[in-house]
Design a protein around this motif. Structure first.
Motif, PDB file in Angstrom:
ATOM      1  N   GLU A  99     -23.611 -64.963 -30.283  1.00 37.92           N
ATOM      2  CA  GLU A  99     -24.989 -65.176 -30.086  1.00 37.92           C
ATOM      3  C   GLU A  99     -25.329 -66.832 -29.940  1.00 37.92           C
ATOM      4  O   GLU A  99     -26.182 -67.177 -29.100  1.00 37.92           O
ATOM      5  CB  GLU A  99     -26.104 -64.912 -31.747  1.00 37.92           C
ATOM      6  CG  GLU A  99     -26.221 -63.134 -30.722  1.00 37.92           C
ATOM      7  CD  GLU A  99     -26.901 -62.547 -29.800  1.00 37.92           C
ATOM      8  OE1 GLU A  99     -27.886 -63.539 -29.063  1.00 37.92           O
ATOM      9  OE2 GLU A  99     -26.777 -61.870 -29.190  1.00 37.92           O
ATOM     10  N   ARG A 144     -25.760 -62.800 -21.694  1.00 37.40           N
ATOM     11  CA  ARG A 144     -26.428 -63.278 -22.453  1.00 37.40           C
ATOM     12  C   ARG A 144     -27.530 -64.751 -22.810  1.00 37.40           C
ATOM     13  O   ARG A 144     -28.432 -64.231 -22.462  1.00 37.40           O
ATOM     14  CB  ARG A 144     -25.592 -62.578 -24.146  1.00 37.40           C
ATOM     15  CG  ARG A 144     -26.592 -62.942 -25.141  1.00 37.40           C
ATOM     16  CD  ARG A 144     -27.624 -62.058 -25.725  1.00 37.40           C
ATOM     17  NE  ARG A 144     -28.247 -62.189 -26.878  1.00 37.40           N
ATOM     18  CZ  ARG A 144     -29.500 -62.191 -26.428  1.00 37.40           C
ATOM     19  NH1 ARG A 144     -29.849 -61.586 -25.492  1.00 37.40           N
ATOM     20  NH2 ARG A 144     -30.435 -62.489 -27.521  1.00 37.40           N
ATOM     21  N   ALA A 179     -30.229 -63.652 -20.320  1.00 34.37           N
ATOM     22  CA  ALA A 179     -31.140 -63.253 -20.417  1.00 34.37           C
ATOM     23  C   ALA A 179     -32.314 -63.678 -21.744  1.00 34.37           C
ATOM     24  O   ALA A 179     -32.829 -63.068 -22.081  1.00 34.37           O
ATOM     25  CB  ALA A 179     -30.172 -61.856 -22.187  1.00 34.37           C
ATOM     26  N   PRO A 202     -33.598 -66.273 -18.265  1.00 35.60           N
ATOM     27  CA  PRO A 202     -33.891 -65.806 -16.787  1.00 35.60           C
ATOM     28  C   PRO A 202     -35.048 -66.854 -16.136  1.00 35.60           C
ATOM     29  O   PRO A 202     -33.905 -66.181 -14.748  1.00 35.60           O
ATOM     30  CB  PRO A 202     -34.505 -64.769 -17.430  1.00 35.60           C
ATOM     31  CG  PRO A 202     -35.361 -64.374 -18.897  1.00 35.60           C
ATOM     32  CD  PRO A 202     -35.277 -65.683 -19.481  1.00 35.60           C
ATOM     33  N   THR A 227     -24.910 -52.747 -23.395  1.00 36.35           N
ATOM     34  CA  THR A 227     -26.505 -53.208 -23.884  1.00 36.35           C
ATOM     35  C   THR A 227     -26.200 -54.774 -23.138  1.00 36.35           C
ATOM     36  O   THR A 227     -27.707 -55.211 -22.349  1.00 36.35           O
ATOM     37  CB  THR A 227     -26.753 -53.559 -24.961  1.00 36.35           C
ATOM     38  OG1 THR A 227     -26.206 -52.306 -25.749  1.00 36.35           O
ATOM     39  CG2 THR A 227     -28.160 -53.618 -25.603  1.00 36.35           C
ATOM     40  N   MET A 228     -25.420 -55.845 -23.259  1.00 40.66           N
ATOM     41  CA  MET A 228     -26.073 -56.941 -22.746  1.00 40.66           C
ATOM     42  C   MET A 228     -25.156 -57.503 -21.020  1.00 40.66           C
ATOM     43  O   MET A 228     -26.125 -57.555 -21.031  1.00 40.66           O
ATOM     44  CB  MET A 228     -24.081 -57.639 -23.369  1.00 40.66           C
ATOM     45  CG  MET A 228     -24.181 -58.625 -24.748  1.00 40.66           C
ATOM     46  SD  MET A 228     -22.571 -58.873 -25.108  1.00 40.66           S
ATOM     47  CE  MET A 228     -23.336 -60.161 -26.802  1.00 40.66           C
ATOM     48  N   ARG A 238     -27.003 -54.603 -18.930  1.00 40.63           N
ATOM     49  CA  ARG A 238     -28.154 -53.989 -18.903  1.00 40.63           C
ATOM     50  C   ARG A 238     -28.996 -55.058 -18.874  1.00 40.63           C
ATOM     51  O   ARG A 238     -30.404 -54.407 -18.054  1.00 40.63           O
ATOM     52  CB  ARG A 238     -28.443 -52.647 -19.923  1.00 40.63           C
ATOM     53  CG  ARG A 238     -27.315 -51.554 -19.688  1.00 40.63           C
ATOM     54  CD  ARG A 238     -27.739 -50.153 -20.206  1.00 40.63           C
ATOM     55  NE  ARG A 238     -27.019 -49.235 -20.098  1.00 40.63           N
ATOM     56  CZ  ARG A 238     -26.523 -48.350 -19.393  1.00 40.63           C
ATOM     57  NH1 ARG A 238     -27.577 -48.729 -17.887  1.00 40.63           N
ATOM     58  NH2 ARG A 238     -26.097 -47.642 -19.502  1.00 40.63           N
ATOM     59  N   SER A 239     -28.739 -56.268 -19.821  1.00 41.84           N
ATOM     60  CA  SER A 239     -29.741 -56.715 -19.926  1.00 41.84           C
ATOM     61  C   SER A 239     -30.509 -58.310 -19.007  1.00 41.84           C
ATOM     62  O   SER A 239     -31.272 -59.049 -19.002  1.00 41.84           O
ATOM     63  CB  SER A 239     -29.947 -57.690 -21.382  1.00 41.84           C
ATOM     64  OG  SER A 239     -28.823 -58.519 -21.272  1.00 41.84           O
ATOM     65  N   VAL A 240     -29.445 -58.249 -18.164  1.00 47.90           N
ATOM     66  CA  VAL A 240     -28.692 -58.308 -16.679  1.00 47.90           C
ATOM     67  C   VAL A 240     -30.502 -58.002 -16.076  1.00 47.90           C
ATOM     68  O   VAL A 240     -30.619 -56.890 -15.413  1.00 47.90           O
ATOM     69  CB  VAL A 240     -28.569 -59.020 -15.769  1.00 47.90           C
ATOM     70  CG1 VAL A 240     -28.236 -59.974 -14.971  1.00 47.90           C
ATOM     71  CG2 VAL A 240     -26.813 -59.614 -17.010  1.00 47.90           C
ATOM     72  N   GLN A 241     -30.957 -58.863 -15.503  1.00 44.63           N
ATOM     73  CA  GLN A 241     -32.407 -58.822 -14.440  1.00 44.63           C
ATOM     74  C   GLN A 241     -31.729 -59.282 -12.985  1.00 44.63           C
ATOM     75  O   GLN A 241     -32.850 -58.867 -12.000  1.00 44.63           O
ATOM     76  CB  GLN A 241     -34.084 -60.051 -15.328  1.00 44.63           C
ATOM     77  CG  GLN A 241     -34.558 -59.028 -16.963  1.00 44.63           C
ATOM     78  CD  GLN A 241     -35.300 -60.082 -17.116  1.00 44.63           C
ATOM     79  OE1 GLN A 241     -35.943 -60.538 -16.302  1.00 44.63           O
ATOM     80  NE2 GLN A 241     -35.760 -60.570 -18.787  1.00 44.63           N
TER      81      GLN A 241
END
Length: 284
Positions: A71, A103, A106, A109, A216-217, A219-222
């Motif tokens: 992070e 990350r 995210a 973006p 999860t990381m 899936r956060s990619v737009q």
């Protein structure tokens, strides 16, 4: 490669190319450094702005204790991109670096319109690091993952790099897990791209693997994602590429012939051409 610079908060980077031809941000893989992108920076820099960075905790920013936090590192890279006024850019990452890139994307973006995962479809490998017992079911993959972590942990002495550059036999003995044909590697580029590799932070990543939620990381990619994979990559099978398609919006899925896990060293010209296509939005 151009002389590197460093920000006040310790991010080491190289900036190359015109500011009017689009922007690429390059994030290295496990245990690497910005030097791994040397030839890619040169090739992309003919027509685009290129920023290659050391992930905090790696390259020249590595520490003896191996201090590293995903992070914190992602936030530092996001601040760097803000300071460099990165907008509408292509974020390129290699191997485990795709998790860091996801990350960063995210967190900011608006700065990236596309991500490129080079050798980054590591779904099964990620699951194995989180559940080591699965190596009993896939021993070859387990051995390959262990080799990758070990190689990323240990700095490669300059003398060894020079010896590998001079000896096709030594390259074959030491680099077979990572590349398709060690004997065919460009000796000068080998030394340049592997300089600065190795960091104790790799051990920290291994110990905290369960806390790094790969699925999860991603899936956060737009943004849309391009996959680039070597056909002889021992870490990535067709199954992995299919699994990544379920996590992110993959628009291009390209396989490079005669290539293992290190396309930036094995097939830099083809990789650069593919990245240019990603930057232009051209169809395959």
């Amino acid at each position: 490669m151009d002389r590197w610079s460093q920000t006040e908060d310790g991010v080491r980077y190289v900036e190359h190319g015109p500011v009017t031809g689009g922007t690429y941000v390059l994030v290295h893989g496990l245990g690497g450094s910005l030097e791994q992108w040397s030839e890619i920076v040169r090739r992309l820099g003919h027509s685009a702005r290129v920023l290659a960075i050391d992930v905090p905790g790696f390259g020249r920013s590595r520490t003896a204790t191996g201090a590293f936090d995903v992070e914190a590192a992602a936030a530092t890279i996001a601040r760097f991109c803000a300071a460099k006024q990165v907008h509408d850019s292509v974020l390129v990452s290699h191997s485990v670096g795709c998790v860091m890139a996801a990350r960063v994307a995210a967190l900011a973006p608006e700065r990236f319109r596309r991500l490129v995962f080079v050798s980054g479809a590591l779904v099964r490998a990620s699951e194995l690091t989180q559940h080591p017992g699965r190596a009993l079911r896939e021993p070859l993959l387990g051995l390959t993952v262990a080799t990758q972590f070990l190689a990323g942990l240990l700095p490669i002495p300059r003398q060894l790099l020079t010896a590998m550059a001079r000896s096709a036999l030594l390259r074959s003995a030491l680099l077979r897990p990572f590349v398709a044909d060690p004997r065919s590697l460009d000796a000068t580029l080998l030394v340049e791209t592997l300089t600065g590799t190795g960091s104790p932070a790799v051990l920290r990543i291994l110990f905290t693997a369960k806390a790094i939620a790969y699925d999860t990381m991603l899936r956060s990619v737009q943004q849309p994602v391009d996959l680039i994979t070597g056909d002889a990559d021992r870490l990535i099978a067709d199954e992995d590429r299919q699994l990544v398609r379920a996590l992110v919006r993959v628009e291009r899925d390209v396989v490079i012939d005669d290539c293992g896990h290190w396309p930036w060293l094995e097939q830099p010209a083809e990789l650069a051409d593919l990245l240019i296509a990603s930057g232009s939005g051209a169809d395959d």
